[in-house]
Design a protein around this motif. Structure first.
Motif, PDB file in Angstrom:
ATOM      1  N   ALA A   6       0.785  -1.324   0.003  1.00  0.00           N
ATOM      2  CA  ALA A   6      -0.033  -0.134  -0.058  1.00  0.00           C
ATOM      3  C   ALA A   6       0.483   1.375   0.079  1.00  0.00           C
ATOM      4  O   ALA A   6       0.610   2.273  -0.661  1.00  0.00           O
ATOM      5  N   LYS A   7       1.809   1.212   0.775  1.00  0.00           N
ATOM      6  CA  LYS A   7       2.664   2.529   0.789  1.00  0.00           C
ATOM      7  C   LYS A   7       3.478   2.822  -0.599  1.00  0.00           C
ATOM      8  O   LYS A   7       3.627   3.859  -0.901  1.00  0.00           O
ATOM      9  N   ASN A   8       3.839   1.559  -1.237  1.00  0.00           N
ATOM     10  CA  ASN A   8       4.518   1.712  -2.420  1.00  0.00           C
ATOM     11  C   ASN A   8       3.583   2.285  -3.565  1.00  0.00           C
ATOM     12  O   ASN A   8       4.058   3.195  -4.328  1.00  0.00           O
ATOM     13  N   ILE A   9       2.269   1.745  -3.405  1.00  0.00           N
ATOM     14  CA  ILE A   9       1.274   2.431  -4.389  1.00  0.00           C
ATOM     15  C   ILE A   9       1.244   3.663  -4.466  1.00  0.00           C
ATOM     16  O   ILE A   9       1.142   4.518  -5.157  1.00  0.00           O
ATOM     17  N   VAL A  10       1.089   4.263  -2.927  1.00  0.00           N
ATOM     18  CA  VAL A  10       0.911   5.803  -2.459  1.00  0.00           C
ATOM     19  C   VAL A  10       2.103   6.412  -3.269  1.00  0.00           C
ATOM     20  O   VAL A  10       2.038   7.419  -3.778  1.00  0.00           O
ATOM     21  N   SER A  11       3.384   5.964  -2.856  1.00  0.00           N
ATOM     22  CA  SER A  11       4.466   6.632  -3.582  1.00  0.00           C
ATOM     23  C   SER A  11       4.506   6.488  -4.882  1.00  0.00           C
ATOM     24  O   SER A  11       4.764   7.744  -5.520  1.00  0.00           O
ATOM     25  N   LEU A  12       4.133   5.678  -5.674  1.00  0.00           N
ATOM     26  CA  LEU A  12       4.053   5.603  -7.051  1.00  0.00           C
ATOM     27  C   LEU A  12       2.994   6.619  -7.566  1.00  0.00           C
ATOM     28  O   LEU A  12       3.099   7.463  -8.525  1.00  0.00           O
ATOM     29  N   LYS A  13       1.653   6.841  -6.809  1.00  0.00           N
ATOM     30  CA  LYS A  13       0.767   7.655  -7.136  1.00  0.00           C
ATOM     31  C   LYS A  13       1.332   9.044  -7.032  1.00  0.00           C
ATOM     32  O   LYS A  13       1.247  10.206  -7.990  1.00  0.00           O
ATOM     33  N   LYS A  14       2.120   9.326  -5.991  1.00  0.00           N
ATOM     34  CA  LYS A  14       2.479  10.854  -5.738  1.00  0.00           C
ATOM     35  C   LYS A  14       3.608  11.201  -7.010  1.00  0.00           C
ATOM     36  O   LYS A  14       3.554  12.480  -7.458  1.00  0.00           O
ATOM     37  N   PHE A  16       3.802   9.860 -10.032  1.00  0.00           N
ATOM     38  CA  PHE A  16       2.871   9.808 -11.143  1.00  0.00           C
ATOM     39  C   PHE A  16       2.361  11.334 -11.045  1.00  0.00           C
ATOM     40  O   PHE A  16       2.392  12.057 -12.144  1.00  0.00           O
ATOM     41  N   GLU A  17       1.657  12.018 -10.161  1.00  0.00           N
ATOM     42  CA  GLU A  17       0.897  13.188  -9.906  1.00  0.00           C
ATOM     43  C   GLU A  17       2.077  14.249 -10.360  1.00  0.00           C
ATOM     44  O   GLU A  17       1.904  15.188 -10.972  1.00  0.00           O
ATOM     45  N   LYS A  18       3.384  14.142  -9.830  1.00  0.00           N
ATOM     46  CA  LYS A  18       4.378  15.122 -10.199  1.00  0.00           C
ATOM     47  C   LYS A  18       4.845  15.284 -11.688  1.00  0.00           C
ATOM     48  O   LYS A  18       5.108  16.313 -12.360  1.00  0.00           O
ATOM     49  N   GLN A  27      -7.115   9.823 -14.662  1.00  0.00           N
ATOM     50  CA  GLN A  27      -5.889   9.125 -14.989  1.00  0.00           C
ATOM     51  C   GLN A  27      -5.652   8.001 -13.838  1.00  0.00           C
ATOM     52  O   GLN A  27      -5.632   8.572 -12.928  1.00  0.00           O
ATOM     53  N   GLU A  28      -4.990   6.879 -14.604  1.00  0.00           N
ATOM     54  CA  GLU A  28      -4.612   6.218 -13.312  1.00  0.00           C
ATOM     55  C   GLU A  28      -3.335   5.146 -13.861  1.00  0.00           C
ATOM     56  O   GLU A  28      -3.455   5.015 -15.118  1.00  0.00           O
ATOM     57  N   ILE A  29      -2.782   4.330 -13.134  1.00  0.00           N
ATOM     58  CA  ILE A  29      -1.673   3.681 -13.709  1.00  0.00           C
ATOM     59  C   ILE A  29      -1.674   2.375 -13.016  1.00  0.00           C
ATOM     60  O   ILE A  29      -2.022   2.140 -11.745  1.00  0.00           O
ATOM     61  N   THR A  65       7.385   4.857 -17.652  1.00  0.00           N
ATOM     62  CA  THR A  65       8.252   4.318 -16.604  1.00  0.00           C
ATOM     63  C   THR A  65       8.116   5.510 -15.624  1.00  0.00           C
ATOM     64  O   THR A  65       8.430   6.405 -15.591  1.00  0.00           O
ATOM     65  N   ILE A  66       7.729   5.029 -14.282  1.00  0.00           N
ATOM     66  CA  ILE A  66       7.333   5.979 -13.164  1.00  0.00           C
ATOM     67  C   ILE A  66       8.309   5.552 -11.898  1.00  0.00           C
ATOM     68  O   ILE A  66       7.922   4.431 -11.497  1.00  0.00           O
ATOM     69  N   ASP A  67       9.216   6.317 -11.506  1.00  0.00           N
ATOM     70  CA  ASP A  67       9.971   5.742 -10.361  1.00  0.00           C
ATOM     71  C   ASP A  67      10.524   4.462 -10.411  1.00  0.00           C
ATOM     72  O   ASP A  67      10.433   3.719  -9.548  1.00  0.00           O
TER      73      ASP A  67
END
Length: 212
Positions: A6-14, A16-18, A27-29, A65-67
């Motif tokens: 869950a933490k990794n998904i939150v980090s990936l979302k953040k 992506f937003e940047k 949009q989502e990934i 490719t995101i993070d």
């Protein structure tokens, strides 16, 4: 494991937003493949991608490719479903879907807690119920809006999560023969979400599964 996922998904979302520079309304990934950061079965990921690919709310997708994680970005538009969903007198929230990856982690946690069935109230396009089926749980979605239920019926060809077009406060839950269910209830407090939750709880309290 689930908390870290869950933490990794939150980090990936953040991240992506940047970096997202598109103009899509939503949009989502979804990661392309399993990895150390996203230790999800490859088969599960492929089913999540199928859900997005078949879902008419998405009109475009591309790889990015995101993070350091290779993902598919899905871009969509929910305007017509959003507008239709608020026209019902008994509507408690406009259609505003959670991310597919968030739905997956939520149902994964539900399974880990020992629940055997998921009932998604105000289910929108059925993604929470779909994710429950991905994880081999039984699932049912209850949605008031007929247009959204028709959308769900396009998606059950992959996994049948049993969509019902019904008012959740009057639905016959006994007909599902539930054993150890968890209920996800979607609604905004300012649009009667509390009344929806109370109505569903009042409806299911007499049943034996409530006491387990």
């Amino acid at each position: 494991m689930i908390e870290q996922l869950a933490k990794n998904i939150v980090s990936l979302k953040k991240e992506f937003e940047k970096t997202y520079d598109g103009k899509s309304q939503m949009q989502e990934i979804i990661p392309v493949s399993t990895s150390e950061s996203f230790s999800i079965k490859q088969q599960d990921l492929e089913l999540l991608h199928q859900f997005a690919t078949k879902n008419p709310i998405y009109y475009n997708s591309y790889e990015s490719t995101i993070d350091n994680t290779k993902c598919i970005v899905y871009e969509g538009d929910i305007n017509k479903y959003w507008l239709n969903s608020i026209q019902h007198d008994a509507s408690n929230a406009p259609f505003s879907p959670t991310w597919i990856m968030s739905a997956y982690v939520t149902t994964l946690m539900t399974k880990n807690l020992g629940y055997s069935e998921v009932i998604d109230i105000g289910s929108g396009d059925g993604r929470i119920a779909f994710c429950a089926k991905v994880l081999d749980m039984e699932a049912y979605s209850v949605e008031l809006d007929e247009q959204l239920v028709d959308l769900q019926k396009l998606l059950v060809t992959t996994l049948d999560f049993h969509p019902f077009c019904s008012n959740a406060t009057t639905f016959d839950y006994a007909s599902l023969n539930l054993n150890h269910p968890v209920f996800f209830i979607g609604g905004l407090a300012q649009m009667g979400g509390v009344a929806l939750a109370t109505g569903v709880i009042d409806k299911i309290q007499p049943h034996d599964f409530w006491k387990k």
